[in-house]
Design an enzyme around this catalytic site. Structure first.
Site, PDB file in Angstrom:
ATOM      1  N   ARG A  34       0.813  -1.217   0.000  1.00 35.24           N
ATOM      2  CA  ARG A  34       0.000   0.000   0.000  1.00 35.24           C
ATOM      3  C   ARG A  34       0.845   1.264   0.000  1.00 35.24           C
ATOM      4  O   ARG A  34       0.545   2.220  -0.722  1.00 35.24           O
ATOM      5  CB  ARG A  34      -0.946  -0.006   1.209  1.00 35.24           C
ATOM      6  CG  ARG A  34      -1.818   1.228   1.362  1.00 35.24           C
ATOM      7  CD  ARG A  34      -2.422   1.728   0.063  1.00 35.24           C
ATOM      8  NE  ARG A  34      -3.107   0.707  -0.691  1.00 35.24           N
ATOM      9  CZ  ARG A  34      -3.388   0.801  -1.977  1.00 35.24           C
ATOM     10  NH1 ARG A  34      -3.002   1.854  -2.678  1.00 35.24           N
ATOM     11  NH2 ARG A  34      -4.017  -0.164  -2.604  1.00 35.24           N
ATOM     12  N   LYS A  57       1.315  25.467  -3.210  1.00 33.85           N
ATOM     13  CA  LYS A  57       0.133  24.750  -2.713  1.00 33.85           C
ATOM     14  C   LYS A  57       0.341  23.256  -2.948  1.00 33.85           C
ATOM     15  O   LYS A  57       0.007  22.707  -3.996  1.00 33.85           O
ATOM     16  CB  LYS A  57      -1.125  25.258  -3.409  1.00 33.85           C
ATOM     17  CG  LYS A  57      -1.441  26.717  -3.066  1.00 33.85           C
ATOM     18  CD  LYS A  57      -2.669  27.212  -3.792  1.00 33.85           C
ATOM     19  CE  LYS A  57      -2.929  28.683  -3.466  1.00 33.85           C
ATOM     20  NZ  LYS A  57      -4.092  29.231  -4.206  1.00 33.85           N
ATOM     21  N   LYS A  79       3.733  39.932  -2.785  1.00 36.91           N
ATOM     22  CA  LYS A  79       2.306  39.834  -3.042  1.00 36.91           C
ATOM     23  C   LYS A  79       1.586  41.081  -2.560  1.00 36.91           C
ATOM     24  O   LYS A  79       2.209  42.023  -2.037  1.00 36.91           O
ATOM     25  CB  LYS A  79       1.755  38.566  -2.396  1.00 36.91           C
ATOM     26  CG  LYS A  79       2.406  37.296  -2.971  1.00 36.91           C
ATOM     27  CD  LYS A  79       1.917  36.035  -2.296  1.00 36.91           C
ATOM     28  CE  LYS A  79       0.497  35.675  -2.683  1.00 36.91           C
ATOM     29  NZ  LYS A  79       0.422  35.281  -4.113  1.00 36.91           N
ATOM     30  N   GLU A 115       3.688  40.563  -7.638  1.00 36.46           N
ATOM     31  CA  GLU A 115       2.317  40.317  -8.091  1.00 36.46           C
ATOM     32  C   GLU A 115       1.580  41.647  -8.235  1.00 36.46           C
ATOM     33  O   GLU A 115       1.637  42.498  -7.337  1.00 36.46           O
ATOM     34  CB  GLU A 115       1.601  39.430  -7.073  1.00 36.46           C
ATOM     35  CG  GLU A 115       0.134  39.180  -7.369  1.00 36.46           C
ATOM     36  CD  GLU A 115      -0.537  38.423  -6.236  1.00 36.46           C
ATOM     37  OE1 GLU A 115      -0.373  37.200  -6.181  1.00 36.46           O
ATOM     38  OE2 GLU A 115      -1.188  39.069  -5.387  1.00 36.46           O
ATOM     39  N   ASP A 169      -2.129  38.880 -11.792  1.00 34.12           N
ATOM     40  CA  ASP A 169      -3.088  38.090 -11.031  1.00 34.12           C
ATOM     41  C   ASP A 169      -4.506  38.273 -11.549  1.00 34.12           C
ATOM     42  O   ASP A 169      -5.021  39.392 -11.618  1.00 34.12           O
ATOM     43  CB  ASP A 169      -3.012  38.484  -9.553  1.00 34.12           C
ATOM     44  CG  ASP A 169      -3.825  37.558  -8.669  1.00 34.12           C
ATOM     45  OD1 ASP A 169      -3.816  36.339  -8.910  1.00 34.12           O
ATOM     46  OD2 ASP A 169      -4.468  38.058  -7.726  1.00 34.12           O
TER      47      ASP A 169
END
Length: 303
Positions: free
Chosen positions: A107, A142, A174, A204, A225
């Site tokens: 597994r 992320k 940012k 950004e 963005d």
């Protein structure tokens, strides 16, 4: 001259602790009681790991490591390499040796292989959508905690590029940094004064006026963005005009600031974004929304 990049690799030292931790988590406090109860210690077996879908392989060495850490006498034969494209019924590896160890490692080996192959496969679908452009699809920070290096490795195998790995390897200014520091140009200038000459600086912006202000401070990259294709095309034109570049010179000129698009990037939107002339397209989808690649382990011989 066209240069073909070598396939990425991960040193064993980078993966062994993570595989060991996963095995310890799975074995719990008493080990694999199902296997211990049903399989005699002397039994041996041979199994094959088979793909059940089309995809791109990532994580073969993690699977090998899982079987080795459970029992070094298990023999693991890789039949494909990371980065290979596979189809249903493709055999990825063959494992033979003590049956108890083989089943106890199954597994964890599959979890790593299915998860990373899923990311590589999903990334490859995004990369294929923009292959006719110069844009590159990039991952973000992320990622699942503890698995970032592995997931970013899978992205590269799928034809994507890596954004920064953490908070320490590149500057990304940012909106909140801008709000506190006093302005776009001020933030870039402060970053330039702080970091070493090898550290890239990206900022950004959420509008073309902010982009113009950023250009005056000469960042390496400007992240646009949540801008649609029309605004992105205008941004490319503004960038070219700022550096006085013709359309023919723009793509390869090393002096200009690179442009990155982010926000609302899906398989349905990435082509239109790339066709604006943007350099990079970052999305969390390729790591956070990738389905696993269906891979199974089947016993071929049990003795």
């Amino acid at each position: 001259m066209t240069v073909t990049a070598h396939r990425p690799q991960l040193p064993v030292l980078m993966i062994e602790d993570q595989v060991r931790a996963a095995l310890i988590e799975d074995l719990g406090r008493a080990g694999d009681i199902t296997t211990y109860a049903t399989i005699a210690p002397e039994r041996t077996a041979t199994a094959a790991m088979n793909s059940r879908d089309h995809g791109v392989v990532a994580g073969i060495e993690l699977a090998r490591c899982a079987f080795r850490l459970i029992d070094p006498t298990l023999h693991f034969e890789a039949l494909v390499s990371d980065g290979d494209a596979v189809s249903p019924s493709t055999a990825l590896a063959r494992i033979s040796g003590p049956a108890r160890a083989l089943l106890s490692a199954e597994r964890v080996a599959l979890n790593f292989l299915m998860h990373l192959s899923g990311i590589a496969t999903y990334t490859s679908t995004f990369a294929a959508e923009i292959a006719h452009t110069r844009a590159k699809v990039c991952c973000t920070r992320k990622t699942i905690p503890g698995l970032r290096a592995l997931e970013k490795y899978a992205v590269r195998l799928g034809g994507g590029s890596n954004h920064r790995f953490g908070l320490d390897d590149a500057v990304l200014i940012k909106d909140n940094h801008i709000a506190v520091s006093g302005g776009v140009a001020e933030a870039v200038q402060a970053a330039r004064a702080y970091v070493g000459h090898l550290v890239k600086i990206e900022i950004e912006v959420d509008g073309l006026d902010q982009m113009r202000a950023a250009l005056t401070a000469h960042p390496d990259v400007i992240l646009l963005d949540n801008m649609g294709p029309d605004l992105l095309r205008q941004a490319v034109a503004i960038n070219a005009a700022h550096f006085r570049l013709s359309p023919a010179d723009y793509p390869s000129d090393t002096r200009r600031t690179r442009l990155e698009a982010s926000g609302n990037v899906t398989l349905q939107t990435i082509r239109a974004i790339a066709e604006t002339g943007i350099d990079y397209i970052s999305t969390s989808k390729i790591t956070m929304a990738a389905p696993t690649l269906d891979i199974g382990l089947d016993i071929v011989i049990g003795v």
